[in-house]
Write an enzyme that holds these catalytic residues in place. Sequence first.
Site, PDB file in Angstrom:
ATOM      1  N   ARG A 196       0.889  -1.282   0.089  1.00 49.21           N
ATOM      2  CA  ARG A 196       0.133   0.127  -0.114  1.00 49.21           C
ATOM      3  C   ARG A 196       0.733   1.115  -0.124  1.00 49.21           C
ATOM      4  O   ARG A 196       0.406   2.371  -0.193  1.00 49.21           O
ATOM      5  CB  ARG A 196      -0.903   0.199   1.388  1.00 49.21           C
ATOM      6  CG  ARG A 196      -1.965  -0.924   1.237  1.00 49.21           C
ATOM      7  CD  ARG A 196      -2.956  -0.913   2.398  1.00 49.21           C
ATOM      8  NE  ARG A 196      -2.701  -1.333   3.427  1.00 49.21           N
ATOM      9  CZ  ARG A 196      -3.244  -1.893   4.598  1.00 49.21           C
ATOM     10  NH1 ARG A 196      -4.491  -1.481   4.369  1.00 49.21           N
ATOM     11  NH2 ARG A 196      -2.819  -2.496   5.718  1.00 49.21           N
ATOM     12  N   ASP A 211      -4.072  -0.773  -2.917  1.00 50.25           N
ATOM     13  CA  ASP A 211      -4.898  -0.798  -1.728  1.00 50.25           C
ATOM     14  C   ASP A 211      -5.657  -1.727  -1.416  1.00 50.25           C
ATOM     15  O   ASP A 211      -6.717  -2.242  -2.165  1.00 50.25           O
ATOM     16  CB  ASP A 211      -5.692   0.760  -1.828  1.00 50.25           C
ATOM     17  CG  ASP A 211      -6.345   0.834  -0.545  1.00 50.25           C
ATOM     18  OD1 ASP A 211      -6.611   0.086   0.255  1.00 50.25           O
ATOM     19  OD2 ASP A 211      -6.645   2.107  -0.177  1.00 50.25           O
ATOM     20  N   LYS A 242      10.051 -26.240   9.821  1.00 49.12           N
ATOM     21  CA  LYS A 242      11.386 -26.523  10.291  1.00 49.12           C
ATOM     22  C   LYS A 242      12.102 -27.878   9.775  1.00 49.12           C
ATOM     23  O   LYS A 242      11.027 -28.854  10.065  1.00 49.12           O
ATOM     24  CB  LYS A 242      11.670 -26.249  11.624  1.00 49.12           C
ATOM     25  CG  LYS A 242      11.401 -24.673  11.993  1.00 49.12           C
ATOM     26  CD  LYS A 242      11.744 -24.515  13.491  1.00 49.12           C
ATOM     27  CE  LYS A 242      11.287 -22.966  13.838  1.00 49.12           C
ATOM     28  NZ  LYS A 242      12.296 -22.026  13.423  1.00 49.12           N
ATOM     29  N   HIS A 287       2.784 -22.753  17.920  1.00 47.64           N
ATOM     30  CA  HIS A 287       4.128 -23.315  17.768  1.00 47.64           C
ATOM     31  C   HIS A 287       4.104 -24.760  18.614  1.00 47.64           C
ATOM     32  O   HIS A 287       4.289 -25.701  18.516  1.00 47.64           O
ATOM     33  CB  HIS A 287       5.191 -22.722  17.921  1.00 47.64           C
ATOM     34  CG  HIS A 287       5.317 -21.402  16.907  1.00 47.64           C
ATOM     35  ND1 HIS A 287       4.747 -21.351  15.827  1.00 47.64           N
ATOM     36  CD2 HIS A 287       5.607 -20.032  17.017  1.00 47.64           C
ATOM     37  CE1 HIS A 287       5.021 -20.276  15.129  1.00 47.64           C
ATOM     38  NE2 HIS A 287       5.448 -19.401  16.115  1.00 47.64           N
TER      39      HIS A 287
HETATM   40  C1  BG6 Z   1       6.881 -16.030  15.730  1.00 45.16           C
HETATM   41  C2  BG6 Z   1       6.301 -15.288  16.834  1.00 45.16           C
HETATM   42  O1  BG6 Z   1       5.727 -16.896  15.397  1.00 45.16           O
HETATM   43  O2  BG6 Z   1       7.802 -17.059  15.942  1.00 45.16           O
HETATM   44  C3  BG6 Z   1       7.647 -14.623  17.306  1.00 45.16           C
HETATM   45  O3  BG6 Z   1       5.358 -14.515  16.641  1.00 45.16           O
HETATM   46  C4  BG6 Z   1       8.865 -15.304  17.977  1.00 45.16           C
HETATM   47  O4  BG6 Z   1       7.229 -13.794  18.737  1.00 45.16           O
HETATM   48  C5  BG6 Z   1       9.013 -16.405  16.613  1.00 45.16           C
HETATM   49  O5  BG6 Z   1       9.837 -14.707  18.078  1.00 45.16           O
HETATM   50  C6  BG6 Z   1      10.115 -17.378  16.972  1.00 45.16           C
HETATM   51  O6  BG6 Z   1      10.297 -18.134  15.817  1.00 45.16           O
HETATM   52  P1  BG6 Z   1      11.627 -18.786  15.465  1.00 45.16           P
HETATM   53  O7  BG6 Z   1      11.566 -19.884  14.238  1.00 45.16           O
HETATM   54  O8  BG6 Z   1      12.848 -17.720  15.457  1.00 45.16           O
HETATM   55  O9  BG6 Z   1      11.924 -19.803  16.685  1.00 45.16           O
END
Ligand code: BG6
Length: 489
Positions: free
Chosen positions: A49, A92, A179, A237
């Site tokens: 944007r 936009d 990963k 995660h």
């Molecule tokens: C992100 C979070 O999803 O993952 C961040 O929003 C965090 O706060 C990051 O720092 C960590 O990812 P990685 O791959 O560096 O462990």
Amino acid sequence: MALISVEPCTLAVFGALGDLALRKLFPALYQLDRAQLLHADTRLLALAREAGSAEAHLHSIETHLRRHVPAADLEPEALARFLRRLSYQHLDFLEGEGYTALAEQVPAEGPLIAYFATAAAVYGAICENLDKAGLAERTRVVLEKPIGHDLESSRRVNDAVARFFPENRVYRIDHYLGKETVQNLIALRFANSLFETQWNQNSISHVEITVAEKVGIEGRWGYFDKAGQLRDMIQNHLLQLLCLIAMDPPSDLSADSIRDEKVKVLKALAPITGENLATRVVRGQYIAGYSDGQPVPGYLEEDNCNAHSDTETFVALRADIRNWRWSGVPFYLRTGKRMPQKLSQIVIHFKETPHYIFAPEQRLEIGNKLVIRLQPDEGISLRVMTKEQGLDKGMHLRSGPLQLNFSETWRSARIPDAYERLLLEVMRGNQNLFVRKDEIEHAWSWCDQLIAGWQRSGDAPKPYAAGSWGPMSSIALITRDGRAWYGDI
Ligand code: BG6
């Protein structure tokens, strides 16, 4: 020569001048191009944007690319090829007109991949505009986290997207699933019969999952303070890692078989409520301390902060899974900012032998552990007990590793960034590594009940010094059960 063939596509990054795109997405696309994994006819579209000329923005993307790709990987020929594929369009996101121009840029061949590296609040509007421009039928949408703030808001976002896109064209990112070692969890568990027979409450006493970061919040205070560590890290995660460890073997490797098994785990998670809140969860917030020997400010002293915030930057909790496989096996999860080191690690603790015959003072060291290191130094090590060598050592025991360190064992193989794999899989139309709507929703409802409990009890986060492993009560959380966080750290 690449083993994987990928069809041509147009990949449009919405929010192309944002931090994620500049730091992660374009470098990942460059690496794919360098590895010959992009089809010669694949086009990359940067959409943003921001005012300013296309040349200036493309130049800025290139500057960031040079900064974020390791110098040794910047090959002039690959870089030139990558930049030839890339064009910029001002858009936009909320206005329909720009999408007509976008449609003109998308060649008739191949799918359009729309990567939303923007706030989730605009996902619905982008989908609607793609539809109006006649692009929806051929588009796969990629949604970045956070998708919502709780169950209700995540449903709103998902429903807005679902009006235009069926689930099989929606790719929800949890970058941990891209990963290398997380991928390896599937191989480790389901390609080695050795483990599968042991993978249950008969043999495993408990599981630890630690995701520690050395950095604080820095420039992201505004976003982070509304989320906190539970929403930012556990909801996605850490629960994904827990699912991959705890799920039953899928009947095949298809996306839905794997995701069905993960959903069963999420549904079996015992809610943490009432009295358990005080003993099974610890929230922390870092105060000033030291990182690498240098003084660093506390969370409430960072730039642009609200000095009264009670957002947590650390969470430790004990999760229990109510099913046959895991009954009585706690999963201890721990994640925080401003910890002593960056470390993501899963430790599977196996039960003691049924009858102990060695010296009593060594008893605490006993027990096999499978340590799965996601970062840094990706690898897997199985701690086994052996006898210490030497005539004078008697039957003195020693715990040593049977070790597989990926970078040492396969030196030549570069460990790709998670986003490289995820982008490649979207281009291949493979949803294995992406999170289904019901997974996100079950994860949210489990976290929502916890947050509601905190709110009801007025539980304030416990302070911990930057550079430490979290509040003392996170140690009590596990020692109360007669255990300790794995000590190699
Ligand atoms: C992100 C979070 O999803 O993952 C961040 O929003 C965090 O706060 C990051 O720092 C960590 O990812 P990685 O791959 O560096 O462990």
